[in-house]
Every structure is written in C-alpha cells, then in structure tokens.
Design a protein around this motif. Sequence first.
Motif, mmCIF file in Angstrom:
data_model
loop_
_atom_site.group_PDB
_atom_site.id
_atom_site.type_symbol
_atom_site.label_atom_id
_atom_site.label_comp_id
_atom_site.label_asym_id
_atom_site.label_seq_id
_atom_site.Cartn_x
_atom_site.Cartn_y
_atom_site.Cartn_z
ATOM 1 N N GLY A 16 77.985 36.441 51.811
ATOM 2 C CA GLY A 16 78.485 35.648 50.701
ATOM 3 C C GLY A 16 77.495 35.720 49.542
ATOM 4 N N ILE A 17 77.879 35.098 48.458
ATOM 5 C CA ILE A 17 77.019 35.079 47.269
ATOM 6 C C ILE A 17 75.681 34.426 47.588
ATOM 7 C CG2 ILE A 17 76.750 34.050 44.970
ATOM 8 C CD1 ILE A 17 78.658 36.346 44.923
ATOM 9 N N VAL A 18 75.685 33.341 48.330
ATOM 10 C CA VAL A 18 74.438 32.622 48.618
ATOM 11 C C VAL A 18 73.507 33.511 49.454
ATOM 12 C CG1 VAL A 18 73.428 30.580 49.712
ATOM 13 C CG2 VAL A 18 75.544 30.381 48.395
ATOM 14 N N GLU A 19 74.059 34.211 50.441
ATOM 15 C CA GLU A 19 73.212 35.099 51.254
ATOM 16 C C GLU A 19 72.613 36.204 50.392
ATOM 17 O OE1 GLU A 19 75.562 32.694 53.655
ATOM 18 O OE2 GLU A 19 76.426 34.275 52.407
ATOM 19 N N TRP A 20 73.407 36.747 49.471
ATOM 20 C CA TRP A 20 72.873 37.776 48.577
ATOM 21 C C TRP A 20 71.768 37.203 47.698
ATOM 22 C CZ3 TRP A 20 70.795 41.785 47.077
ATOM 23 C CH2 TRP A 20 70.687 42.179 45.743
ATOM 24 N N ARG A 21 71.952 35.998 47.187
ATOM 25 C CA ARG A 21 70.919 35.389 46.340
ATOM 26 C C ARG A 21 69.626 35.172 47.123
ATOM 27 N NH1 ARG A 21 73.890 30.477 43.545
ATOM 28 N NH2 ARG A 21 71.841 30.149 42.615
ATOM 29 N N VAL A 22 69.751 34.782 48.392
ATOM 30 C CA VAL A 22 68.563 34.601 49.236
ATOM 31 C C VAL A 22 67.878 35.943 49.476
ATOM 32 C CG1 VAL A 22 67.772 33.963 51.552
ATOM 33 C CG2 VAL A 22 69.330 32.451 50.306
ATOM 34 N N LEU A 23 68.660 36.962 49.841
ATOM 35 C CA LEU A 23 68.080 38.301 50.040
ATOM 36 C C LEU A 23 67.403 38.799 48.764
ATOM 37 C CD1 LEU A 23 70.881 40.127 52.076
ATOM 38 C CD2 LEU A 23 68.607 39.464 52.918
ATOM 39 N N ALA A 24 68.057 38.579 47.632
ATOM 40 C CA ALA A 24 67.494 39.026 46.351
ATOM 41 C C ALA A 24 66.173 38.325 46.067
ATOM 42 C CB ALA A 24 68.488 38.781 45.219
ATOM 43 N N ALA A 25 66.122 37.021 46.294
ATOM 44 C CA ALA A 25 64.889 36.261 46.035
ATOM 45 C C ALA A 25 63.746 36.753 46.920
ATOM 46 C CB ALA A 25 65.138 34.768 46.250
ATOM 47 N N ILE A 26 64.045 36.997 48.198
ATOM 48 C CA ILE A 26 63.002 37.480 49.112
ATOM 49 C C ILE A 26 62.599 38.900 48.741
ATOM 50 C CG2 ILE A 26 62.461 38.014 51.530
ATOM 51 C CD1 ILE A 26 64.405 35.679 52.275
ATOM 52 N N GLY A 27 63.559 39.699 48.287
ATOM 53 C CA GLY A 27 63.232 41.040 47.820
ATOM 54 C C GLY A 27 62.309 41.007 46.612
ATOM 55 N N ILE A 28 62.554 40.074 45.707
ATOM 56 C CA ILE A 28 61.729 39.929 44.506
ATOM 57 C C ILE A 28 60.333 39.444 44.863
ATOM 58 C CG2 ILE A 28 61.434 38.582 42.374
ATOM 59 C CD1 ILE A 28 64.580 38.581 42.228
ATOM 60 N N GLU A 29 60.277 38.457 45.772
ATOM 61 C CA GLU A 29 58.991 37.842 46.115
ATOM 62 C C GLU A 29 58.834 37.722 47.634
ATOM 63 O OE1 GLU A 29 56.659 33.683 45.307
ATOM 64 O OE2 GLU A 29 57.987 34.427 43.724
ATOM 65 N N PRO A 30 58.428 38.804 48.299
ATOM 66 C CA PRO A 30 58.217 38.727 49.751
ATOM 67 C C PRO A 30 57.197 37.636 50.092
ATOM 68 C CG PRO A 30 58.138 41.000 48.991
ATOM 69 C CD PRO A 30 58.152 40.130 47.764
ATOM 70 N N GLY A 31 57.471 36.923 51.187
ATOM 71 C CA GLY A 31 56.589 35.842 51.597
ATOM 72 C C GLY A 31 56.913 34.524 50.913
ATOM 73 N N ILE A 32 58.069 34.438 50.321
ATOM 74 C CA ILE A 32 58.504 33.252 49.580
ATOM 75 C C ILE A 32 58.935 32.155 50.556
ATOM 76 C CG2 ILE A 32 60.912 34.026 49.412
ATOM 77 C CD1 ILE A 32 60.928 33.055 46.498
ATOM 78 N N THR A 33 58.784 30.907 50.146
ATOM 79 C CA THR A 33 59.247 29.769 50.956
ATOM 80 C C THR A 33 60.675 29.404 50.550
ATOM 81 O OG1 THR A 33 58.483 28.091 49.395
ATOM 82 C CG2 THR A 33 56.903 28.827 51.090
ATOM 83 N N ALA A 34 61.320 28.594 51.372
ATOM 84 C CA ALA A 34 62.684 28.141 51.072
ATOM 85 C C ALA A 34 62.719 27.375 49.747
ATOM 86 C CB ALA A 34 63.224 27.277 52.208
ATOM 87 N N ASN A 35 61.736 26.511 49.518
ATOM 88 C CA ASN A 35 61.700 25.762 48.259
ATOM 89 C C ASN A 35 61.564 26.693 47.066
ATOM 90 O OD1 ASN A 35 62.032 23.246 49.395
ATOM 91 N ND2 ASN A 35 59.847 22.811 49.509
ATOM 92 N N GLN A 36 60.759 27.725 47.205
ATOM 93 C CA GLN A 36 60.595 28.683 46.110
ATOM 94 C C GLN A 36 61.875 29.472 45.876
ATOM 95 O OE1 GLN A 36 57.144 30.549 47.886
ATOM 96 N NE2 GLN A 36 55.787 29.720 46.295
ATOM 97 N N ILE A 37 62.607 29.786 46.951
ATOM 98 C CA ILE A 37 63.893 30.457 46.812
ATOM 99 C C ILE A 37 64.837 29.584 45.991
ATOM 100 C CG2 ILE A 37 65.975 31.185 48.063
ATOM 101 C CD1 ILE A 37 64.050 32.104 50.340
ATOM 102 N N CYS A 38 64.880 28.305 46.321
ATOM 103 C CA CYS A 38 65.762 27.372 45.606
ATOM 104 C C CYS A 38 65.387 27.273 44.134
ATOM 105 C CB CYS A 38 65.716 25.993 46.253
ATOM 106 S SG CYS A 38 66.424 25.969 47.908
ATOM 107 N N THR A 39 64.105 27.208 43.864
ATOM 108 C CA THR A 39 63.651 27.128 42.476
ATOM 109 C C THR A 39 63.992 28.407 41.721
ATOM 110 O OG1 THR A 39 61.851 25.635 43.083
ATOM 111 C CG2 THR A 39 61.634 26.817 40.995
ATOM 112 N N MET A 40 63.692 29.550 42.315
ATOM 113 C CA MET A 40 63.930 30.832 41.651
ATOM 114 C C MET A 40 65.407 31.061 41.359
ATOM 115 S SD MET A 40 63.314 34.724 43.027
ATOM 116 C CE MET A 40 61.562 34.630 43.208
ATOM 117 N N SER A 41 66.245 30.773 42.351
ATOM 118 C CA SER A 41 67.670 31.087 42.218
ATOM 119 C C SER A 41 68.506 29.874 41.813
ATOM 120 C CB SER A 41 68.200 31.673 43.523
ATOM 121 O OG SER A 41 68.023 30.746 44.559
#
Length: 161
Positions: free
Chosen positions: A48-73
Amino acid sequence: MRISSPIQDGEGGPVLNLFNYVPFLLNAVGNAWQRKTAAIYREHLRLGIVEWRVLAAIGIEPGITANQICTMSRMDNAAASRSLRLLQDWGYLTFEAEETDPRKKRWWLSDAGRAVHDECLHIALECEADMIEDLPPEDLETCMQVLRHMLHHLESRTDGK
C-alpha cells in the motif's frame, strides 16, 4: 492579492469555486495520485501507499527510527507501526533495538526490502513522469517551489493562525 478568486456567486450567496481554491486542488491531486499509484503498488508488489512511504523513508535514511519515519513522511504513528510490523513479517526490514530502550528500534532494508524498494521507486517515477508529462520544465520547477513554500509556511505556523 489573487488573480483567480476562490469564491463565486451561488444561489444563496457566495460559495467556493473549488478549482480556484488551493486546498481543494492540493487534496484532489493527492487523492488522484494515491488512487493511481496504490492500485499499481498493490497489483505488482502487494504494497500500500503507507508501506511504500515507510520503505522510501528507510531507503533515504537507513537506521531511522519509527518516530523519524513519521516526521519525515508526515505519517501517523499507528500507520507507521503497522507497516513496519508488516514489512518486517514479509522479510523486507531488519532492525536493531537500542540497549537503553529495547522498544526503540532502528530500521534497515533487508536485501529483499531493497529489491522491493527499487521496484516501487521505478513505478513511482514512472507515475510521476505520467503526471507531469507535457508540463514545461520551468512550470514544474515553479510548482515545486510554490508547494515547498506552502509546506514550509504551514509547518512554521504552530500558533494555529
């Protein structure tokens, strides 16, 4: 000062002219984008869109936390947590828990996750190319500059005004 008005005459008085009202246009474009891309991601990658956004965020910033994913996306915590769990169950993610707080995890793409990320990225870029087809490059740059300005302006105003 505006050239086009977000108001038009209606039967009982002034009403919105949706195609001159910026929030409507932004929402309509976003919804149309999500409908188009979500169907493709689901069909080809079961994402889904949310899974893609999570994958994209981790791709951009490996080692990212869940909170950072939420902030970024700019994503809801619950949606990000569900997607992280799902992507981990599918073998697309790995994580390390911090020693001081095992609940705080840092996320990376697995090899399978990198492959899915790359496929999704390809699809996203093809869809973007379809959306901006025939748009003069100068207009696209102006559009992106205006959108970044609006986003910055909205996020910098924490007083609700």
